[in-house]
Write an enzyme that holds these catalytic residues in place. Structure first.
Site, PDB file in Angstrom:
ATOM      1  N   HIS A  16     -17.176   4.018 -14.201  1.00 16.43           N
ATOM      2  CA  HIS A  16     -18.071   2.885 -14.378  1.00 16.43           C
ATOM      3  C   HIS A  16     -17.150   1.455 -14.592  1.00 16.43           C
ATOM      4  O   HIS A  16     -16.377   1.415 -15.627  1.00 16.43           O
ATOM      5  CB  HIS A  16     -18.613   3.161 -15.959  1.00 16.43           C
ATOM      6  N   HIS A  58     -19.771  -8.119 -13.128  1.00 15.80           N
ATOM      7  CA  HIS A  58     -20.980  -7.670 -13.610  1.00 15.80           C
ATOM      8  C   HIS A  58     -21.900  -8.860 -14.323  1.00 15.80           C
ATOM      9  O   HIS A  58     -23.046  -8.703 -13.847  1.00 15.80           O
ATOM     10  CB  HIS A  58     -20.602  -6.579 -14.926  1.00 15.80           C
TER      11      HIS A  58
END
Length: 256
Positions: A16, A58
Site C-alpha cells: 500500500h 494520495h
C-alpha cells in the site's frame, strides 16, 4: 478472459503506497523497499498538477505528508519538484515509476476527475495497459479512464459497483454486473461502517463468478492468514514486511 495484469496467479500481495515505516508513502524509496521485499504489485495513487503532469500522491493537499502547503492541482510540476515528503523525498511522476520498474504491476487509484485524461495519456505513451489496474472510488471516473485507453486494461470496482455486486451476488448475478461495468476484481474493506463485507459466502460467490476479492488495508499477520484461508484473491497492506513473510511461509513466494 483473465487480463495479463493477473498473470502471476494465486493470491496477490499489494504493498500500500509502497513500504515506508516512517511515512514516506508513494515515494520512489517506498516503492523500492517493497520491491526489495519481493513485491510484484504496488498500490499507489495519482493526482495531476496544474500544468498536466500526473504525479504519485494520495491527498488532495500537500500539508499532511510534505513540507509544502495547498492543493496538488494548484501547483505546477516545477513547484512540486521542490517539495519533499517528510522533508526528504520528492514526489515522483507516474511516467518515471512506469519506466523505472517495467516488470512491476501497478494498482493505481485515480483520485480526481482532472487526472482522467492525463492519466490515460501516460498509460498510452508507456504502452502499460497490461501492467496497470485502474481503480477509483468513483465508477464514473474509472469508466471514463477505460474509455480513453486503446487496449483492454484491468480495473477494480468503485464503491457503487462493489455495493451492487454485494447485493446481487446471492442471486447469481455477480458475473453479469462485473461484465457490464468492466470490472475484473473487487477491492473492499473487511468491514464498512461496522457491517461485514468480506464473508466466506461472499468470497466464494465472487470466486465462482471469476471475480477475485482483494481486501484492504490488512496489517495484522493473523488477519492476513485468516483472509487467505477464506479465499481472498489479494491483500493490500501497509506492512509489506509482514505480508511478505506470510506469502513466503504459505509457498506463494518466491515467484516462479
Amino acid at each position: 478472459m483473465v487480463k495479463p495484469y493477473f498473470a502471476a496467479g494465486g493470491p496477490l500481495a499489494l504493498s500500500h503506497r509502497g513500504f515506508s515505516r516512517d511515512g514516506c508513502e508513494n515515494t520512489l524509496v517506498a516503492m523500492e523497499a517493497a520491491i526489495d521485499l519481493g513485491f510484484r504489485y504496488l498500490e499507489l495513487d495519482v493526482r495531476t498538477t496544474r500544468d498536466g503532469v500526473v504525479v504519485v500522491f494520495h491527498d488532495e493537499r500537500l500539508d499532511r505528508v510534505t513540507d509544502g502547503t495547498g492543493r496538488v492541482a494548484d501547483h505546477t510540476f516545477a513547484e512540486l519538484d521542490a517539495v519533499r515528503v517528510r522533508g526528504r523525498e520528492r514526489i515522483p511522476t507516474l511516467a518515471e515509476v512506469l519506466e523505472r520498474w517495467p516488470h512491476a504491476r501497478l494498482n493505481i487509484d485515480v483520485k480526481d476527475d482532472f487526472s482522467v485524461q492525463p492519466f490515460a495519456e501516460v498509460i498510452e505513451a508507456a504502452g502499460a495497459h497490461d501492467r496497470v489496474l485502474v481503480a477509483s472510488f468513483s465508477d464514473r471516473r474509472r469508466l471514463r479512464v477505460l474509455k480513453r485507453l486503446s487496449r483492454p486494461t484491468a480495473s477494480s470496482a468503485g464503491m457503487a459497483v462493489n455495493a451492487v455486486i454485494k447485493v446481487l451476488s446471492p442471486l447469481g448475478l455477480a458475473q453479469w454486473v462485473a461484465r457490464l461495468t468492466r470490472v475484473d476484481c473487487l477491492q473492499v474493506p473487511r468491514r464498512y461502517r461496522g457491517l461485514p463485507v468480506v464473508t466466506r459466502a461472499f468470497v466464494a460467490r465472487c470466486r465462482a463468478a471469476g471475480i477475485p476479492v482483494h481486501v484492504w488495508t490488512i496489517n495484522d499477520r493473523s488477519e492476513m492468514e485468516e483472509l487467505l484461508d477464506l479465499g481472498a484473491g489479494g491483500l493490500v497492506s501497509d506492512r509489506a514486511d509482514v505480508l511478505a513473510g506470510v506469502m513466503r511461509r504459505r509457498g506463494y513466494w518466491p515467484h516462479s
